[in-house]
Design a protein around this motif. Structure first.
Motif, mmCIF file in Angstrom:
data_model
loop_
_atom_site.group_PDB
_atom_site.id
_atom_site.type_symbol
_atom_site.label_atom_id
_atom_site.label_comp_id
_atom_site.label_asym_id
_atom_site.label_seq_id
_atom_site.Cartn_x
_atom_site.Cartn_y
_atom_site.Cartn_z
ATOM 1 N N THR A 28 0.832 -1.217 0.000
ATOM 2 C CA THR A 28 0.000 0.000 0.000
ATOM 3 C C THR A 28 0.855 1.250 0.000
ATOM 4 O O THR A 28 0.468 2.284 -0.569
ATOM 5 C CB THR A 28 -0.947 0.020 1.215
ATOM 6 O OG1 THR A 28 -0.179 -0.012 2.418
ATOM 7 C CG2 THR A 28 -1.893 -1.170 1.185
ATOM 8 N N GLN A 29 2.034 1.178 0.609
ATOM 9 C CA GLN A 29 2.962 2.307 0.623
ATOM 10 C C GLN A 29 4.072 2.142 -0.429
ATOM 11 O O GLN A 29 4.977 2.976 -0.490
ATOM 12 C CB GLN A 29 3.589 2.442 2.006
ATOM 13 C CG GLN A 29 2.593 2.731 3.116
ATOM 14 C CD GLN A 29 1.868 4.050 2.906
ATOM 15 O OE1 GLN A 29 2.495 5.086 2.707
ATOM 16 N NE2 GLN A 29 0.542 4.011 2.916
ATOM 17 N N GLU A 30 3.989 1.068 -1.221
ATOM 18 C CA GLU A 30 5.006 0.778 -2.235
ATOM 19 C C GLU A 30 6.406 0.849 -1.631
ATOM 20 O O GLU A 30 7.339 1.426 -2.198
ATOM 21 C CB GLU A 30 4.878 1.728 -3.435
ATOM 22 C CG GLU A 30 3.531 1.621 -4.139
ATOM 23 C CD GLU A 30 3.472 2.447 -5.406
ATOM 24 O OE1 GLU A 30 4.423 2.396 -6.204
ATOM 25 O OE2 GLU A 30 2.476 3.153 -5.605
ATOM 26 N N THR A 31 6.528 0.185 -0.479
ATOM 27 C CA THR A 31 7.752 0.282 0.325
ATOM 28 C C THR A 31 8.152 -1.092 0.839
ATOM 29 O O THR A 31 7.299 -1.929 1.152
ATOM 30 C CB THR A 31 7.521 1.223 1.524
ATOM 31 O OG1 THR A 31 7.183 2.520 1.048
ATOM 32 C CG2 THR A 31 8.767 1.329 2.398
ATOM 33 N N ASP A 46 11.292 3.018 -4.567
ATOM 34 C CA ASP A 46 11.785 3.298 -5.908
ATOM 35 C C ASP A 46 10.607 3.798 -6.733
ATOM 36 O O ASP A 46 9.741 3.024 -7.123
ATOM 37 C CB ASP A 46 12.395 2.044 -6.531
ATOM 38 C CG ASP A 46 13.023 2.310 -7.892
ATOM 39 O OD1 ASP A 46 12.795 3.406 -8.447
ATOM 40 O OD2 ASP A 46 13.741 1.434 -8.398
ATOM 41 N N THR A 47 10.577 5.079 -6.994
ATOM 42 C CA THR A 47 9.460 5.675 -7.734
ATOM 43 C C THR A 47 9.483 5.315 -9.211
ATOM 44 O O THR A 47 8.511 5.564 -9.924
ATOM 45 C CB THR A 47 9.489 7.206 -7.587
ATOM 46 O OG1 THR A 47 10.761 7.692 -8.034
ATOM 47 C CG2 THR A 47 9.273 7.617 -6.144
ATOM 48 N N ASN A 48 10.563 4.701 -9.683
ATOM 49 C CA ASN A 48 10.658 4.344 -11.100
ATOM 50 C C ASN A 48 9.979 3.019 -11.421
ATOM 51 O O ASN A 48 9.751 2.708 -12.592
ATOM 52 C CB ASN A 48 12.129 4.263 -11.529
ATOM 53 C CG ASN A 48 12.826 5.605 -11.455
ATOM 54 O OD1 ASN A 48 12.248 6.627 -11.805
ATOM 55 N ND2 ASN A 48 14.065 5.608 -10.976
ATOM 56 N N ILE A 93 7.563 -9.512 -11.459
ATOM 57 C CA ILE A 93 8.330 -9.799 -10.246
ATOM 58 C C ILE A 93 9.061 -8.536 -9.810
ATOM 59 O O ILE A 93 9.732 -7.883 -10.619
ATOM 60 C CB ILE A 93 9.352 -10.922 -10.484
ATOM 61 C CG1 ILE A 93 8.647 -12.251 -10.782
ATOM 62 C CG2 ILE A 93 10.295 -11.076 -9.294
ATOM 63 C CD1 ILE A 93 7.899 -12.850 -9.607
ATOM 64 N N ILE A 94 8.909 -8.178 -8.550
ATOM 65 C CA ILE A 94 9.735 -7.130 -7.958
ATOM 66 C C ILE A 94 10.975 -7.786 -7.366
ATOM 67 O O ILE A 94 10.870 -8.689 -6.537
ATOM 68 C CB ILE A 94 8.974 -6.357 -6.867
ATOM 69 C CG1 ILE A 94 7.840 -5.539 -7.479
ATOM 70 C CG2 ILE A 94 9.911 -5.461 -6.070
ATOM 71 C CD1 ILE A 94 8.299 -4.400 -8.373
ATOM 72 N N SER A 153 14.043 -3.579 -8.854
ATOM 73 C CA SER A 153 13.816 -3.737 -10.287
ATOM 74 C C SER A 153 12.491 -4.450 -10.501
ATOM 75 O O SER A 153 12.057 -5.252 -9.671
ATOM 76 C CB SER A 153 14.941 -4.550 -10.943
ATOM 77 O OG SER A 153 16.207 -3.997 -10.663
ATOM 78 N N ASN A 154 11.866 -4.156 -11.629
ATOM 79 C CA ASN A 154 10.645 -4.849 -12.035
ATOM 80 C C ASN A 154 11.001 -5.802 -13.167
ATOM 81 O O ASN A 154 11.473 -5.375 -14.214
ATOM 82 C CB ASN A 154 9.583 -3.841 -12.488
ATOM 83 C CG ASN A 154 8.171 -4.406 -12.355
ATOM 84 O OD1 ASN A 154 7.975 -5.613 -12.467
ATOM 85 N ND2 ASN A 154 7.214 -3.534 -12.114
#
Length: 290
Positions: A60-63, A79-81, A106-107, A117-118
């Motif tokens: 939810t916080q992308e963290t 990582d905002t990218n 996959i993260i 990385s994605n």
């Protein structure tokens, strides 16, 4: 009043005897970190232990939170990218990478430099329900309970694009919730049944019964580095331990856990870490002395 006191004493003795029969230990784990102190909106979903650090996924916080067990300090990895929609089923390889299923990708977290990385993954073009992941010999395994299959992925420079159907026979995995690998693959069902596979085929294996009976198991942990089998049942606030032949060893309970989500094992230092809500708790592993 005297009769009531006698009844209370007898009841306490009865409960103590019952706990001995159940091989149950009531513990009071020690709070060592709370992710709310770093982010007031934290919603940690899972934890994984790697190189004396605990990593907690918060989609939810992308963290991804990083808890250093040496000094109990928490930091946030963002990582905002790379768009993070999900951080499910963390699993680590031998190269210090942690992988999370991010819905259809996959993260990857490189824990050496905290770089995110994605990565592409070749999922089947069918309706599926992925309920668990594991890594073994740098291959990624995903459990698909809808299609009664375990997919094995091999990574190359472009991602996890080579996929094999690992199970080689008819299987019934509809209520499977977790898997773990130590050379064998173990698949956990919600009722506590564990299926053991080798080279895609089912082996004879059965866990010894425990009391209370397991009804809503969530996670199984086994690896070639670990001596025991661990099963988490959050609804009963307990962690159940078996040896690798299926013999029941003991179970831990902590009634203070209001929202038990996950756990990790440090057999080297004889510690167990639990995630309850947004807090990480530590307790000594007494079963190592058995």
């Amino acid at each position: 009043m005297e009769n009531k006191d006698k009844y209370t004493i007898l009841l306490n003795k009865h409960n103590q005897q019952l706990e001995k029969i159940r091989h149950s230990i009531n513990i009071e784990s020690t709070l060592i970190a709370d992710f709310i102190n770093l982010n007031s909106r934290a919603n940690a979903l899972n934890i994984i232990l790697l190189n004396n650090k605990i990593y907690a996924g918060d989609e939810t916080q992308e963290t991804i939170y990083n808890l250093d067990l040496a000094n109990k300090l928490i930091s946030a990895i963002v990582d905002t990218n790379n768009k993070i929609n999900a951080l499910n089923f963390p699993t680590a390889d031998k190269n210090n990478n942690i992988y999370y299923l991010n819905n259809n990708s996959i993260i990857q977290l490189n824990t050496l430099d905290n770089r995110i990385s994605n990565i592409d993954i070749k999922l089947p073009a069918i309706s599926m329900k992925i309920t668990a992941a594991a890594n073994f010999n740098n291959r990624l395994y995903l459990l698909d309970s809808d299609n009664n299959q375990v997919y094995r992925f091999t990574k190359n420079t472009n991602g996890f694009l080579k996929r094999d159907n690992w199970i080689k026979e008819n299987a019934e995995l509809k209520d499977s919730v977790s898997l773990a690998i130590d050379g064998y693959i173990y698949i956990l069902k919600s009722n506590g049944e564990v299926l053991k596979y080798l080279k895609g085929k089912k082996e004879n294996f059965e866990l010894e019964s425990v009391y209370p009976l397991i009804t809503q198991a969530k996670k199984i942990v086994i690896s070639s580095e670990l001596e025991y089998i661990y099963i988490l049942e959050p609804i009963n606030k307990r962690l159940i331990i078996f040896d690798k032949t299926g013999n029941f060893i003991m179970q831990y309970r902590d009634n203070n856990f209001a929202d038990l989500k996950d756990f990790v094992i440090d057999e080297t230092n004889k510690k167990i870490y639990f995630l309850s809500g947004n807090s990480v708790y530590e307790t000594d592993g007494l079963h190592f002395e058995k």
